[in-house]
Design an enzyme around this catalytic site. Structure first.
Site, mmCIF file in Angstrom:
data_model
loop_
_atom_site.group_PDB
_atom_site.id
_atom_site.type_symbol
_atom_site.label_atom_id
_atom_site.label_comp_id
_atom_site.label_asym_id
_atom_site.label_seq_id
_atom_site.Cartn_x
_atom_site.Cartn_y
_atom_site.Cartn_z
ATOM 1 N N ARG A 181 -8.863 -6.035 -3.517
ATOM 2 C CA ARG A 181 -8.102 -5.723 -2.303
ATOM 3 C C ARG A 181 -8.774 -4.604 -1.534
ATOM 4 O O ARG A 181 -9.175 -3.594 -2.093
ATOM 5 C CB ARG A 181 -6.670 -5.287 -2.666
ATOM 6 C CG ARG A 181 -5.980 -4.623 -1.467
ATOM 7 C CD ARG A 181 -4.648 -5.136 -1.178
ATOM 8 N NE ARG A 181 -4.143 -4.620 0.088
ATOM 9 C CZ ARG A 181 -2.927 -4.155 0.261
ATOM 10 N NH1 ARG A 181 -2.081 -4.130 -0.745
ATOM 11 N NH2 ARG A 181 -2.534 -3.745 1.431
ATOM 12 N N ARG B 14 -3.864 -10.058 3.166
ATOM 13 C CA ARG B 14 -4.035 -9.438 1.855
ATOM 14 C C ARG B 14 -4.446 -10.446 0.803
ATOM 15 O O ARG B 14 -3.830 -11.499 0.676
ATOM 16 C CB ARG B 14 -2.727 -8.790 1.413
ATOM 17 C CG ARG B 14 -2.409 -7.644 2.347
ATOM 18 C CD ARG B 14 -1.059 -7.165 2.200
ATOM 19 N NE ARG B 14 -0.817 -6.214 3.291
ATOM 20 C CZ ARG B 14 0.140 -5.364 3.280
ATOM 21 N NH1 ARG B 14 0.949 -5.303 2.261
ATOM 22 N NH2 ARG B 14 0.315 -4.547 4.284
ATOM 23 N N ASP C 292 -1.109 -7.999 -2.904
ATOM 24 C CA ASP C 292 -0.321 -6.811 -2.582
ATOM 25 C C ASP C 292 0.746 -6.693 -3.658
ATOM 26 O O ASP C 292 1.409 -7.684 -3.978
ATOM 27 C CB ASP C 292 0.326 -6.975 -1.198
ATOM 28 C CG ASP C 292 1.082 -5.742 -0.754
ATOM 29 O OD1 ASP C 292 0.583 -4.620 -0.993
ATOM 30 O OD2 ASP C 292 2.168 -5.888 -0.181
ATOM 31 N N ASP D 221 3.940 -4.242 -4.568
ATOM 32 C CA ASP D 221 4.802 -3.141 -4.157
ATOM 33 C C ASP D 221 5.866 -2.879 -5.211
ATOM 34 O O ASP D 221 6.466 -3.822 -5.735
ATOM 35 C CB ASP D 221 5.522 -3.459 -2.836
ATOM 36 C CG ASP D 221 4.601 -3.415 -1.640
ATOM 37 O OD1 ASP D 221 3.630 -2.636 -1.659
ATOM 38 O OD2 ASP D 221 4.855 -4.159 -0.680
#
Length: 144
Positions: free
Chosen positions: A83, A92, A95, A97
Protein backbone atom coordinates in the site's frame (compact mmCIF):
# COMPACT_ATOMS: atom_id res chain seq x y z
CA UNK A 1 -7.77 -10.42 25.46
CA UNK A 2 -9.52 -7.39 24.00
CA UNK A 3 -11.97 -7.45 21.12
CA UNK A 4 -11.58 -5.05 18.23
CA UNK A 5 -13.40 -4.59 14.94
CA UNK A 6 -11.65 -3.81 11.68
CA UNK A 7 -12.96 -2.90 8.25
CA UNK A 8 -10.90 -3.82 5.21
CA UNK A 9 -11.25 -2.41 1.73
CA UNK A 10 -9.60 -2.65 -1.68
CA UNK A 11 -10.42 -1.33 -5.14
CA UNK A 12 -7.33 -1.81 -7.30
CA UNK A 13 -5.44 -4.94 -8.29
CA UNK A 14 -7.41 -8.08 -7.37
CA UNK A 15 -9.47 -6.89 -4.38
CA UNK A 16 -10.84 -10.30 -3.35
CA UNK A 17 -7.37 -11.85 -3.31
CA UNK A 18 -5.97 -8.87 -1.40
CA UNK A 19 -8.70 -9.03 1.23
CA UNK A 20 -8.00 -12.74 1.76
CA UNK A 21 -4.26 -12.06 2.02
CA UNK A 22 -4.83 -9.29 4.57
CA UNK A 23 -7.07 -11.55 6.69
CA UNK A 24 -4.45 -14.31 6.59
CA UNK A 25 -1.64 -11.90 7.50
CA UNK A 26 -3.63 -10.46 10.40
CA UNK A 27 -4.60 -13.91 11.67
CA UNK A 28 -0.94 -15.00 11.54
CA UNK A 29 0.10 -12.28 14.00
CA UNK A 30 1.08 -13.76 17.36
CA UNK A 31 -0.97 -11.25 19.37
CA UNK A 32 -4.11 -11.38 17.25
CA UNK A 33 -6.75 -13.92 16.20
CA UNK A 34 -9.52 -13.33 13.68
CA UNK A 35 -12.68 -14.61 15.38
CA UNK A 36 -15.40 -13.46 12.95
CA UNK A 37 -15.52 -12.22 9.39
CA UNK A 38 -18.30 -10.74 7.32
CA UNK A 39 -19.07 -11.46 3.73
CA UNK A 40 -17.55 -9.12 1.14
CA UNK A 41 -19.66 -6.13 0.15
CA UNK A 42 -19.23 -4.17 -3.09
CA UNK A 43 -19.67 -0.44 -2.42
CA UNK A 44 -19.36 2.87 -4.19
CA UNK A 45 -16.31 4.98 -3.27
CA UNK A 46 -16.72 7.52 -0.49
CA UNK A 47 -15.11 10.97 -0.47
CA UNK A 48 -13.42 10.67 -3.86
CA UNK A 49 -15.98 9.15 -6.19
CA UNK A 50 -14.12 8.96 -9.54
CA UNK A 51 -12.58 5.54 -8.93
CA UNK A 52 -13.45 1.83 -8.94
CA UNK A 53 -16.01 0.41 -6.52
CA UNK A 54 -14.59 -1.01 -3.30
CA UNK A 55 -14.74 -4.51 -1.92
CA UNK A 56 -15.23 -4.20 1.84
CA UNK A 57 -15.49 -6.59 4.76
CA UNK A 58 -15.43 -6.46 8.55
CA UNK A 59 -13.45 -8.56 10.99
CA UNK A 60 -13.77 -9.16 14.68
CA UNK A 61 -10.42 -9.89 16.28
CA UNK A 62 -9.24 -10.83 19.73
CA UNK A 63 -5.94 -9.26 20.57
CA UNK A 64 -3.37 -8.89 23.30
CA UNK A 65 -2.24 -5.69 21.58
CA UNK A 66 -3.00 -2.20 22.82
CA UNK A 67 -4.90 0.03 20.38
CA UNK A 68 -1.61 1.65 19.28
CA UNK A 69 0.02 -1.76 18.80
CA UNK A 70 -3.00 -2.91 16.80
CA UNK A 71 -2.68 0.18 14.61
CA UNK A 72 0.99 -0.65 14.01
CA UNK A 73 0.00 -4.21 13.01
CA UNK A 74 -2.63 -2.93 10.56
CA UNK A 75 -0.25 -0.39 9.02
CA UNK A 76 2.47 -3.06 8.84
CA UNK A 77 0.18 -5.42 6.93
CA UNK A 78 -0.79 -2.62 4.55
CA UNK A 79 2.88 -1.76 3.94
CA UNK A 80 3.90 -5.40 3.49
CA UNK A 81 1.18 -5.77 0.86
CA UNK A 82 2.45 -2.71 -1.03
CA UNK A 83 0.00 0.00 0.00
CA UNK A 84 1.12 3.50 -0.87
CA UNK A 85 -0.69 6.51 0.58
CA UNK A 86 -0.81 8.84 -2.42
CA UNK A 87 -4.11 10.70 -2.04
CA UNK A 88 -6.78 11.01 0.62
CA UNK A 89 -9.72 8.67 -0.04
CA UNK A 90 -7.97 7.54 -3.22
CA UNK A 91 -7.67 4.07 -4.76
CA UNK A 92 -6.30 1.42 -2.44
CA UNK A 93 -4.56 -1.88 -2.84
CA UNK A 94 -5.58 -2.60 0.77
CA UNK A 95 -6.98 -0.50 3.59
CA UNK A 96 -7.37 -1.69 7.17
CA UNK A 97 -9.17 0.58 9.61
CA UNK A 98 -9.73 0.05 13.31
CA UNK A 99 -13.43 0.81 13.72
CA UNK A 100 -13.76 0.00 17.41
CA UNK A 101 -11.59 -1.35 20.22
CA UNK A 102 -13.79 -2.71 22.99
CA UNK A 103 -16.02 0.29 23.71
CA UNK A 104 -13.10 2.62 24.27
CA UNK A 105 -13.00 6.18 23.00
CA UNK A 106 -9.48 7.07 21.87
CA UNK A 107 -8.58 10.51 20.55
CA UNK A 108 -4.88 10.59 19.76
CA UNK A 109 -3.05 12.31 16.92
CA UNK A 110 -2.64 9.11 14.90
CA UNK A 111 -5.60 7.08 16.17
CA UNK A 112 -9.25 7.97 16.63
CA UNK A 113 -11.52 5.17 17.83
CA UNK A 114 -14.31 4.68 17.17
CA UNK A 115 -13.45 5.64 13.64
CA UNK A 116 -14.77 9.23 13.19
CA UNK A 117 -16.89 8.48 10.12
CA UNK A 118 -17.92 4.91 10.89
CA UNK A 119 -21.45 5.83 11.92
CA UNK A 120 -22.23 7.37 8.52
CA UNK A 121 -20.62 4.84 6.17
CA UNK A 122 -22.64 1.89 4.93
CA UNK A 123 -19.43 0.13 3.87
CA UNK A 124 -18.59 0.00 7.58
CA UNK A 125 -22.03 -0.53 9.11
CA UNK A 126 -23.41 -3.18 6.75
CA UNK A 127 -20.58 -5.74 7.14
CA UNK A 128 -20.19 -4.85 10.83
CA UNK A 129 -23.90 -5.52 11.46
CA UNK A 130 -23.38 -8.97 9.99
CA UNK A 131 -20.81 -9.96 12.64
CA UNK A 132 -21.37 -7.52 15.53
CA UNK A 133 -24.75 -5.78 15.36
CA UNK A 134 -24.40 -4.46 18.91
CA UNK A 135 -21.15 -2.70 17.98
CA UNK A 136 -22.72 -1.20 14.85
CA UNK A 137 -25.64 0.06 16.94
CA UNK A 138 -23.22 1.52 19.52
CA UNK A 139 -21.38 3.42 16.75
CA UNK A 140 -24.62 4.93 15.48
CA UNK A 141 -26.24 5.74 18.81
CA UNK A 142 -23.16 7.27 20.44
CA UNK A 143 -23.03 9.87 17.63
CA UNK A 144 -26.50 11.27 18.33
Amino acid sequence: MAKAWLVLGANIGDPLVQLEEAVARLDAMPTLAVTKRSSVLLTKPWGKTDQNDFHNMALEVETESTPQELLAICLGVEAAMGRQRLERWGPRLIDIDIIAYERQVIDEANLKVPHPFAHERDFVLVPLREIAPDVADWLVTRRH
